[in-house]
Design a protein around this motif. Structure first.
Motif, PDB file in Angstrom:
ATOM      1  N   VAL A 255       7.557 -15.183   9.962  1.00 38.89           N
ATOM      2  CA  VAL A 255       6.697 -14.913  11.113  1.00 38.89           C
ATOM      3  C   VAL A 255       5.617 -15.983  11.251  1.00 38.89           C
ATOM      4  N   GLU A 256       5.169 -16.540  10.130  1.00 34.98           N
ATOM      5  CA  GLU A 256       4.133 -17.574  10.193  1.00 34.98           C
ATOM      6  C   GLU A 256       4.654 -18.824  10.883  1.00 34.98           C
ATOM      7  N   ALA A 257       5.924 -19.159  10.667  1.00 36.70           N
ATOM      8  CA  ALA A 257       6.512 -20.308  11.364  1.00 36.70           C
ATOM      9  C   ALA A 257       6.592 -20.038  12.866  1.00 36.70           C
ATOM     10  N   VAL A 258       6.894 -18.797  13.231  1.00 38.43           N
ATOM     11  CA  VAL A 258       6.925 -18.424  14.644  1.00 38.43           C
ATOM     12  C   VAL A 258       5.523 -18.538  15.237  1.00 38.43           C
ATOM     13  N   ARG A 259       4.521 -18.109  14.488  1.00 35.01           N
ATOM     14  CA  ARG A 259       3.139 -18.192  14.953  1.00 35.01           C
ATOM     15  C   ARG A 259       2.738 -19.653  15.194  1.00 35.01           C
ATOM     16  N   ASP A 260       3.118 -20.535  14.268  1.00 38.46           N
ATOM     17  CA  ASP A 260       2.793 -21.954  14.424  1.00 38.46           C
ATOM     18  C   ASP A 260       3.449 -22.525  15.686  1.00 38.46           C
ATOM     19  N   PHE A 261       4.702 -22.160  15.910  1.00 37.21           N
ATOM     20  CA  PHE A 261       5.417 -22.626  17.096  1.00 37.21           C
ATOM     21  C   PHE A 261       4.741 -22.103  18.367  1.00 37.21           C
ATOM     22  N   ALA A 262       4.373 -20.831  18.349  1.00 37.28           N
ATOM     23  CA  ALA A 262       3.703 -20.248  19.511  1.00 37.28           C
ATOM     24  C   ALA A 262       2.361 -20.929  19.771  1.00 37.28           C
ATOM     25  N   ASN A 263       1.648 -21.270  18.703  1.00 31.25           N
ATOM     26  CA  ASN A 263       0.368 -21.976  18.868  1.00 31.25           C
ATOM     27  C   ASN A 263       0.580 -23.375  19.448  1.00 31.25           C
ATOM     28  N   GLU A 264       1.621 -24.066  18.990  1.00 34.50           N
ATOM     29  CA  GLU A 264       1.960 -25.377  19.549  1.00 34.50           C
ATOM     30  C   GLU A 264       2.214 -25.259  21.048  1.00 34.50           C
ATOM     31  N   ALA A 265       2.996 -24.257  21.421  1.00 30.89           N
ATOM     32  CA  ALA A 265       3.334 -24.062  22.828  1.00 30.89           C
ATOM     33  C   ALA A 265       2.102 -23.740  23.658  1.00 30.89           C
ATOM     34  N   SER A 266       1.180 -22.997  23.074  1.00 32.78           N
ATOM     35  CA  SER A 266      -0.045 -22.642  23.788  1.00 32.78           C
ATOM     36  C   SER A 266      -0.946 -23.850  23.988  1.00 32.78           C
ATOM     37  N   GLU A 267      -0.982 -24.740  22.995  1.00 31.13           N
ATOM     38  CA  GLU A 267      -1.886 -25.894  23.046  1.00 31.13           C
ATOM     39  C   GLU A 267      -1.372 -27.026  23.923  1.00 31.13           C
ATOM     40  N   PRO A 297      19.522  -7.568  19.027  1.00 32.44           N
ATOM     41  CA  PRO A 297      19.264  -6.340  19.801  1.00 32.44           C
ATOM     42  C   PRO A 297      17.939  -5.689  19.443  1.00 32.44           C
ATOM     43  N   ARG A 298      17.462  -5.915  18.219  1.00 36.15           N
ATOM     44  CA  ARG A 298      16.172  -5.347  17.828  1.00 36.15           C
ATOM     45  C   ARG A 298      15.051  -5.959  18.651  1.00 36.15           C
ATOM     46  N   ALA A 299      15.120  -7.279  18.851  1.00 35.75           N
ATOM     47  CA  ALA A 299      14.104  -7.965  19.655  1.00 35.75           C
ATOM     48  C   ALA A 299      14.152  -7.490  21.103  1.00 35.75           C
ATOM     49  N   ALA A 300      15.366  -7.390  21.646  1.00 35.69           N
ATOM     50  CA  ALA A 300      15.510  -6.954  23.038  1.00 35.69           C
ATOM     51  C   ALA A 300      14.955  -5.545  23.226  1.00 35.69           C
ATOM     52  N   ALA A 301      15.254  -4.659  22.277  1.00 37.28           N
ATOM     53  CA  ALA A 301      14.782  -3.272  22.380  1.00 37.28           C
ATOM     54  C   ALA A 301      13.269  -3.191  22.303  1.00 37.28           C
ATOM     55  N   LEU A 302      12.673  -4.029  21.476  1.00 31.03           N
ATOM     56  CA  LEU A 302      11.212  -4.001  21.320  1.00 31.03           C
ATOM     57  C   LEU A 302      10.518  -4.630  22.520  1.00 31.03           C
ATOM     58  N   LEU A 303      11.033  -5.752  22.986  1.00 32.93           N
ATOM     59  CA  LEU A 303      10.386  -6.457  24.101  1.00 32.93           C
ATOM     60  C   LEU A 303      10.445  -5.665  25.399  1.00 32.93           C
ATOM     61  N   GLU A 304      11.375  -4.706  25.475  1.00 29.30           N
ATOM     62  CA  GLU A 304      11.439  -3.846  26.654  1.00 29.30           C
ATOM     63  C   GLU A 304      10.266  -2.884  26.735  1.00 29.30           C
ATOM     64  N   ARG A 305       9.559  -2.709  25.621  1.00 28.01           N
ATOM     65  CA  ARG A 305       8.552  -1.653  25.548  1.00 28.01           C
ATOM     66  C   ARG A 305       7.114  -2.131  25.725  1.00 28.01           C
ATOM     67  N   PHE A 306       6.925  -3.409  25.939  1.00 23.24           N
ATOM     68  CA  PHE A 306       5.565  -3.895  26.187  1.00 23.24           C
ATOM     69  C   PHE A 306       5.630  -5.207  26.950  1.00 23.24           C
ATOM     70  N   GLU A 307       4.532  -5.598  27.530  1.00 25.78           N
ATOM     71  CA  GLU A 307       4.437  -6.845  28.262  1.00 25.78           C
ATOM     72  C   GLU A 307       3.805  -7.885  27.357  1.00 25.78           C
ATOM     73  N   PRO A 308       4.548  -8.918  26.953  1.00 28.06           N
ATOM     74  CA  PRO A 308       3.962  -9.943  26.086  1.00 28.06           C
ATOM     75  C   PRO A 308       2.775 -10.619  26.765  1.00 28.06           C
ATOM     76  N   THR A 309       1.906 -11.167  25.962  1.00 26.17           N
ATOM     77  CA  THR A 309       0.775 -11.915  26.523  1.00 26.17           C
ATOM     78  C   THR A 309       1.329 -13.110  27.303  1.00 26.17           C
ATOM     79  N   ALA A 310       0.498 -13.696  28.141  1.00 29.78           N
ATOM     80  CA  ALA A 310       0.953 -14.762  29.037  1.00 29.78           C
ATOM     81  C   ALA A 310       1.580 -15.930  28.276  1.00 29.78           C
ATOM     82  N   SER A 311       0.938 -16.356  27.189  1.00 36.17           N
ATOM     83  CA  SER A 311       1.450 -17.515  26.455  1.00 36.17           C
ATOM     84  C   SER A 311       2.803 -17.221  25.805  1.00 36.17           C
TER      85      SER A 311
END
Length: 389
Positions: A255-267, A297-311
């Motif tokens: 998850v930390e690698a995903v966080r780093d990637f998301a931060n790169e994309a945000s910046e 399918p776990r990701a798809a099922a979870l992402l259906e239940r909330f609106e991700p932040t804009a970034s």
């Protein structure tokens, strides 16, 4: 027997792919028959049938070795289990669709299902105050280590005793993560500890996350738990082995690698971050899963239940547009925690608490098998010394 049925040493060595010393060793062990050459008594001949049989045996051995090596990394199944499987792009807990279970089940109910139990939850209330520590991870390690130091071996224990111990152990880890002894459903206790109202939408999202990641077949931490359990170790010791393995950056720490990637994309912008990584042959953490070519399918099922932040929403769209890759549960879990404004340790904590249910189930099943997991190593080190020297 015809002379053609016997072959000279150089021919035998060539067929076996060995040196003459090894051929002589086979002869001394009775695996290859030898006779004098009638045309030259100074030379020996070797039975061709024995050489052929030994060559075939070596070939089979190499194939088995190759299968075993391949099975260690996303290869063929090597261990029978009734707990969890991935089939047709779906995840099943004892034959039940995990995505459907996430609709209304609690982690406690899924934990009972995973370990093959039924009926009401079994819990003890005489739990001590959780250990103190500078972080959730430190408290979790200390809690399981404390139990592992005093709990009896699981081997030979009655099923009911193990069931009570399993339920209590899950509570002990939850207490450590929450920072206090609590009652009620695990997702509500975590929600309350993290500033979410028990019973509210935040608590329900936490419940869904816990159910979706409770187990995932024979992953690294589940296998570690089974290895510990195969020695007869306590359930706590097996869970501690699982937790230690989960901490690696290629497992729960991903998850930390995903966080780093998301931060790169945000910046720098999502497409720019993706392009830069692809240009340097770097992975896109949180996207694409080997077991789910059509999407996790776990990701798809979870992402259906909330609106991700804009970034995070922009990153999802950009990755899909640039590569076609779909998100994994690591991305969805992090995005959900970001949406709920949970602390940095929350994704790992959720993984640890949820997977503890799976570790315990695997430990109990391995204990019932009553076999020690002890593979052999294929030695590739320096040449061995002569024992007779």
């Amino acid at each position: 027997m015809k002379l053609a049925d016997w072959i000279p040493a150089d021919d035998a060595c060539a067929r076996l792919g060995v040196r003459s010393q090894t051929l002589y060793a086979y002869v001394s062990r009775g695996r290859v028959s030898v006779r004098p050459d009638p045309n030259d008594p100074r030379r020996s001949l070797y039975r061709a049938e024995d050489v052929a049989a030994l060559t075939a045996r070596k070939s089979r051995s190499r194939k088995l070795s190759e299968v075993a090596v391949g099975a260690m990394s996303w290869g063929e199944p090597v261990l029978a289990s009734e707990i969890t499987t991935v089939s047709g792009g779906r995840l099943y807990y004892r034959g039940r669709d995990a995505i459907r279970l996430a609709e209304d089940q609690t982690l406690e109910a899924v934990a009972r299902l995973l370990r093959g139990g039924h009926g009401a939850a079994l819990k003890r209330t005489d739990r001590p105050k959780p250990p103190e520590g500078p972080s959730i991870r430190a408290r979790a390690y200390a809690a399981l280590a404390g139990r592992a130091a005093v709990d009896p071996p699981a081997r030979g224990r009655a099923p009911l005793a193990l069931a009570v111990e399993a339920a209590t152990l899950l509570d002990v880890l939850t207490d450590a993560v929450a920072g206090s002894v609590g009652g009620g459903a695990i997702h509500n206790r975590l929600a309350f500890a993290w500033g979410q109202g028990p019973g509210g939408p935040g608590a329900d999202l936490i419940r869904r996350m816990l159910v979706l990641v409770a187990d995932h077949e024979l992953n690294a931490s589940a296998f570690a738990a089974r290895v510990a359990a195969s020695t007869g170790a306590s359930l706590a010791a097996s869970a501690l082995a699982g937790l230690a393995t989960l901490s690696g950056p290629r497992h729960g720490g991903a998850v930390e690698a995903v966080r780093d990637f998301a931060n790169e994309a945000s910046e720098r912008g999502a497409r720019e971050a993706i392009t830069a990584r692809l240009a340097h042959d770097r992975a896109l953490p949180g996207f694409g899963h080997q077991l789910y070519p059509d999407g996790d399918p776990r990701a798809a099922a979870l992402l259906e239940r909330f609106e991700p932040t804009a970034s995070y929403a922009r990153l999802l769209e950009a990755v899909a547009g640039e590569t076609g890759l779909k998100p994994t549960i690591d991305f969805a879990l992090l995005a959900a925690c970001k949406r709920l404004k949970l602390g940095r340790e929350a994704p790992f904590a959720l993984f640890a608490v949820a997977r503890c249910a799976g570790w315990i189930a695997h430990a109990i099943e391995q204990g019932q098998a009553d076999t020690l997991i002890r593979p052999r190593a294929r030695y590739t080190g320096p040449a061995l010394e002569d024992a007779g020297g």
